[in-house]
Write an enzyme that holds these catalytic residues in place. Sequence first.
Site, short mmCIF file in Angstrom:
data_model
loop_
_atom_site.label_atom_id
_atom_site.label_comp_id
_atom_site.label_asym_id
_atom_site.label_seq_id
_atom_site.Cartn_x
_atom_site.Cartn_y
_atom_site.Cartn_z
CG ASN A 50 -21.11 8.65 47.91
OD1 ASN A 50 -20.90 9.02 46.76
ND2 ASN A 50 -20.82 9.39 48.96
CB THR A 55 -16.52 10.42 53.77
OG1 THR A 55 -16.83 9.20 53.12
CG2 THR A 55 -17.17 11.58 53.03
CB ALA A 56 -15.43 12.59 58.15
CD GLN A 95 -20.65 12.72 49.16
OE1 GLN A 95 -19.49 12.45 49.30
NE2 GLN A 95 -21.23 12.78 47.98
CG HIS A 118 -28.19 7.39 53.32
ND1 HIS A 118 -29.13 8.25 52.81
CD2 HIS A 118 -27.29 7.19 52.32
CE1 HIS A 118 -28.82 8.55 51.56
NE2 HIS A 118 -27.72 7.92 51.24
CD GLU A 128 -8.85 3.57 55.39
OE1 GLU A 128 -9.48 4.47 55.98
OE2 GLU A 128 -9.33 2.43 55.19
CG MET A 142 -20.89 9.87 42.85
SD MET A 142 -19.81 10.01 41.40
CE MET A 142 -20.90 10.52 40.12
CB ALA A 143 -27.02 12.52 45.64
C1 FAD Z 1 -23.71 2.81 48.38
C2 FAD Z 1 -23.80 4.13 49.09
C3 FAD Z 1 -24.46 5.20 48.49
C4 FAD Z 1 -24.53 6.43 49.12
N1 FAD Z 1 -25.04 7.51 48.43
C5 FAD Z 1 -24.84 8.76 48.93
C6 FAD Z 1 -25.09 9.90 48.12
O1 FAD Z 1 -25.48 9.80 46.96
N2 FAD Z 1 -24.89 11.12 48.66
C7 FAD Z 1 -24.42 11.25 49.94
O2 FAD Z 1 -24.20 12.38 50.37
N3 FAD Z 1 -24.20 10.19 50.75
C8 FAD Z 1 -24.36 8.95 50.25
N4 FAD Z 1 -24.04 7.86 51.02
C9 FAD Z 1 -23.69 8.05 52.44
C10 FAD Z 1 -22.32 8.67 52.67
O3 FAD Z 1 -21.42 8.30 51.64
C11 FAD Z 1 -21.77 8.21 54.05
O4 FAD Z 1 -22.72 8.49 55.05
C12 FAD Z 1 -20.48 8.94 54.43
O5 FAD Z 1 -19.59 8.96 53.33
C13 FAD Z 1 -19.81 8.28 55.63
O6 FAD Z 1 -18.58 8.94 55.89
P1 FAD Z 1 -17.70 8.62 57.19
O7 FAD Z 1 -16.52 9.50 57.12
O8 FAD Z 1 -18.58 8.67 58.38
O9 FAD Z 1 -17.28 7.08 57.06
P2 FAD Z 1 -16.47 6.29 55.93
O10 FAD Z 1 -16.43 7.07 54.66
O11 FAD Z 1 -17.05 4.92 55.89
O12 FAD Z 1 -14.97 6.23 56.47
C14 FAD Z 1 -14.54 5.40 57.51
C15 FAD Z 1 -13.11 4.98 57.21
O13 FAD Z 1 -12.52 4.45 58.38
C16 FAD Z 1 -11.75 3.31 58.04
N5 FAD Z 1 -11.62 2.49 59.24
C17 FAD Z 1 -12.61 1.96 59.97
N6 FAD Z 1 -12.12 1.31 61.04
C18 FAD Z 1 -10.78 1.46 61.01
C19 FAD Z 1 -9.71 1.02 61.85
N7 FAD Z 1 -9.95 0.32 62.95
N8 FAD Z 1 -8.45 1.33 61.51
C20 FAD Z 1 -8.19 2.05 60.39
N9 FAD Z 1 -9.17 2.49 59.57
C21 FAD Z 1 -10.45 2.20 59.87
C22 FAD Z 1 -12.54 2.66 56.92
O14 FAD Z 1 -11.76 1.76 56.17
C23 FAD Z 1 -13.00 3.89 56.14
O15 FAD Z 1 -12.06 4.27 55.16
C24 FAD Z 1 -23.97 6.59 50.42
C25 FAD Z 1 -23.33 5.52 51.03
C26 FAD Z 1 -23.21 4.31 50.37
C27 FAD Z 1 -22.46 3.19 51.02
#
Ligand code: FAD
Length: 605
Positions: A131, A49-50, A590, A543, A70, A133-134
């Site tokens: 996720n 995501t980020a 997100q 979350h 990734e 999508m909210a």
């Molecule tokens: C089922 C579900 C429903 C949700 N509903 C909502 C919602 O409705 N609205 C909302 O705003 N938020 C929602 N969330 C929460 C939100 O989506 C997450 O908090 C946010 O997207 C996390 O983003 P991130 O960038 O921190 O991590 P992630 O999106 O998890 O990204 C981490 C990435 O790093 C990669 N990675 C990890 N380790 C390694 C490595 N060693 N080498 C290479 N790649 C690696 C992973 O494969 C992944 O692609 C939901 C989450 C889930 C799971």
Amino acid sequence: MRGHGCGPLLLVTGLLLGSASAVPSVPSSSCPHPNLGQRFDYVIIGGGTAGLVLANRLTENPATTVAVIEAGTFPEEVHGNWTQVPMYAGNFYNTMDPMMWPFSTTPQSGLLNQSRPYFRPKAFGGCSDINSMAYGHSSVGAHQMFADAVGDNSFLYDNMLEFYARTMNFTPPDNQERFANATPMYDPNDTSEGGGLAVTYPAYAQSWGTWLSVAWQAIGIEKVNAFINGNLLGHSFHMNTVNHTTGFRSSSEAAYLRPVVGRRNLALFNNTMAQRIVFNGNKEAIGVQVGANCIISARKEVLLSAGVFQSPQMLMVSGVGPKALLQSLDIPVIADRPGVGQNLREHIVIYISHQVNMITGSELEDPAYLGQAISDFNNYARGPLASVGGDQMAMEKIPAELRVNFSTVTNQALDKLPADWPEIAYAFVPSAIPSSFVNSSVPPVPGGNYATTVAVLFAPQSVGNVSIASSSNSDPPLINPAMFTHPSDVDVMLAGFKRVRQALASSVIGPALIGPETVPGVQVQTDEQILDFLRGYIQPFQHAFSSNKMGKADDPLAVVDSRGRVFGVKKLRVIDSSSFPFLPPGPAPQIQVCKCGRADVGIVC
Ligand SMILES: Cc1cc2nc3c(=O)[nH]c(=O)nc-3n(C[C@H](O)[C@H](O)[C@H](O)COP(=O)(O)OP(=O)(O)OC[C@H]3O[C@@H](n4cnc5c(N)ncnc54)[C@H](O)[C@@H]3O)c2cc1C
Ligand SMILES: *[C@@H]1O[C@H](CO)[C@@H](O)[C@H](O)[C@H]1NC(C)=O
Ligand SMILES: *[C@@H]1O[C@H](CO)[C@@H](O)[C@H](O)[C@H]1NC(C)=O
Ligand SMILES: *[C@@H]1O[C@H](CO)[C@@H](O)[C@H](O)[C@H]1NC(C)=O
Ligand SMILES: *[C@@H]1O[C@H](CO)[C@@H](O)[C@H](O)[C@H]1NC(C)=O
Ligand SMILES: *[C@@H]1O[C@H](CO)[C@@H](O)[C@H](O)[C@H]1NC(C)=O
Ligand SMILES: *[C@@H]1O[C@H](CO)[C@@H](O)[C@H](O)[C@H]1NC(C)=O
Ligand SMILES: *[C@@H]1O[C@H](CO)[C@@H](O)[C@H](O)[C@H]1NC(C)=O
Ligand SMILES: *[C@@H]1O[C@H](CO)[C@@H](O)[C@H](O)[C@H]1NC(C)=O
């Protein structure tokens, strides 16, 4: 729709050959792919995501070279349209799926020592691929608390509006596609166009949500404008990160990566596991190890965006973390940072189900209905598959009459939260809950339609941790959210459960229900019985946040400063859900991950 026209390694050669510096040069023959040994300005770990927001914004400047590492690949390569069709998100609630990390929590002492599955995708897009999508903002008071905690007023609500706007490309809903009583309320002045994510209201509204809307009103939770104005108290339909024209999910992969895959200054390493961050003698992050002997070098900075569990894991296996733990695993200590992996917070959820006399997602089990739904989606981007499920949320502070039994500890904890911070949220799933989650006390009626209303703790006081069992990133992190261990969480969830029952007992919703509550069932009545049910069946709401806490330099548990820079080392930032000072309230963590990108690497959202 599936093709994205990309070769295996989306590398552009020639341009990326870096200038000579002290970075140890690795013969490319030792890398899994000859181009892997190259050098970039920024190396991003995790294309989730980020990470993809960063990749997009940083490569806007053609002179800046960026690599994204990734572990997964394009989700469409693995699962076709599962990450595009909103309703298919439920297919991913399965830690055995090849696109998911095989994560579960450690045994949870608050939950009868049971563990719980934890859903994290391994793919470009990360959690935004699956996720709910909210889309929303957090509250004004939560922003104030954030700014105070990290000593940086740029996190105040008014100062963040510009960055929130950069996430949003809003299209108004098609109200004639939705039921008349499902017309969403929002102030157009709060919306914006031209930002990264496609945001709209989906073309299909769930009937159960319209009934709940009336029920929330009946117990005193007012209907309010969309949660994009700094207020979270009340109930409203969710804006969704979905493309109005195609009906497809607007994940960070769809919105931030696909439009820029052709940029010559962006290199994507898919199916590539980052193993460790490499530091030089000055404790500067100089690259990322990916094979036994292969280093992708960073001229300027390494940006860690591996998510709430794997970012702290990556820091620890690279020598940044609690000294005693690292030494016990023979990891050379670069910086003794006791806060790495601490401070983990999670929203927890409990389910209450009924059979209902309207069409819900249960109907999709009927092949004829599903066939029509697929055709409606494919041809018109509408119908039940255009909805991700729970499309509405109510949030409140627990009302006075249900606080009478709150302990002093609970009151002290909750009193510290701002007046606009909801303690509890109510949402729903338009179906029965899988038996692997909750044991239904009433056997389901074949062909019946079910709806599950949920209470979600938005003021969690339990604090958990992420740890490691070995010095290898190939072993899963030890995920311990310590769910339901703080007395405040027990008090608030008990009250929240009772509030859901109050709403569902209101006369206005009676005509929608068939028979008694199916989960947990009417036999669960006393506080002790309800607590047994909570301990047996509470789940994480997925979350988790804050495991590399942002904070001030004098806070010994802070891991990063307000610009995401890791204390104790140089040229390394954490920019993702792990690097928040706390887990903010609201439906949309997100979006908030983008905020940390507002670092002086010059990007955001
Ligand atoms: C089922 C579900 C429903 C949700 N509903 C909502 C919602 O409705 N609205 C909302 O705003 N938020 C929602 N969330 C929460 C939100 O989506 C997450 O908090 C946010 O997207 C996390 O983003 P991130 O960038 O921190 O991590 P992630 O999106 O998890 O990204 C981490 C990435 O790093 C990669 N990675 C990890 N380790 C390694 C490595 N060693 N080498 C290479 N790649 C690696 C992973 O494969 C992944 O692609 C939901 C989450 C889930 C799971
Ligand atoms: C990257 O993805 C492509 C498909 O888009 C795949 O063919 C290729 O094998 C992947 N690359 C690696 C290194 O696995
Ligand atoms: C959970 O495990 C702990 C430690 O092993 C034990 O003391 C406790 O009794 C267990 N609780 C339950 C409900 O089994
Ligand atoms: C929106 O903004 C315009 C121009 O500032 C103003 O006239 C209008 O009253 C606002 N609408 C609402 C609903 O606040
Ligand atoms: C939706 O997708 C279409 C087709 O890919 C695209 O042209 C349009 O710009 C997208 N809309 C938004 C709001 O992103
Ligand atoms: C999704 O992809 C599958 C397989 O290609 C296809 O059969 C289906 O029609 C597509 N659309 C939907 C809504 O399932
Ligand atoms: C307070 O606790 C008592 C004893 O468990 C219980 O009977 C009562 O229902 C509780 N009151 C509320 C409002 O939760
Ligand atoms: C499910 O509930 C039934 C009836 O209450 C009980 O007999 C059974 O042990 C429960 N199963 C689980 C896994 O909790
Ligand atoms: C994590 O928390 C548990 C208690 O919930 C504790 O036993 C354990 O030592 C902690 N681990 C780390 C690495 O802090």
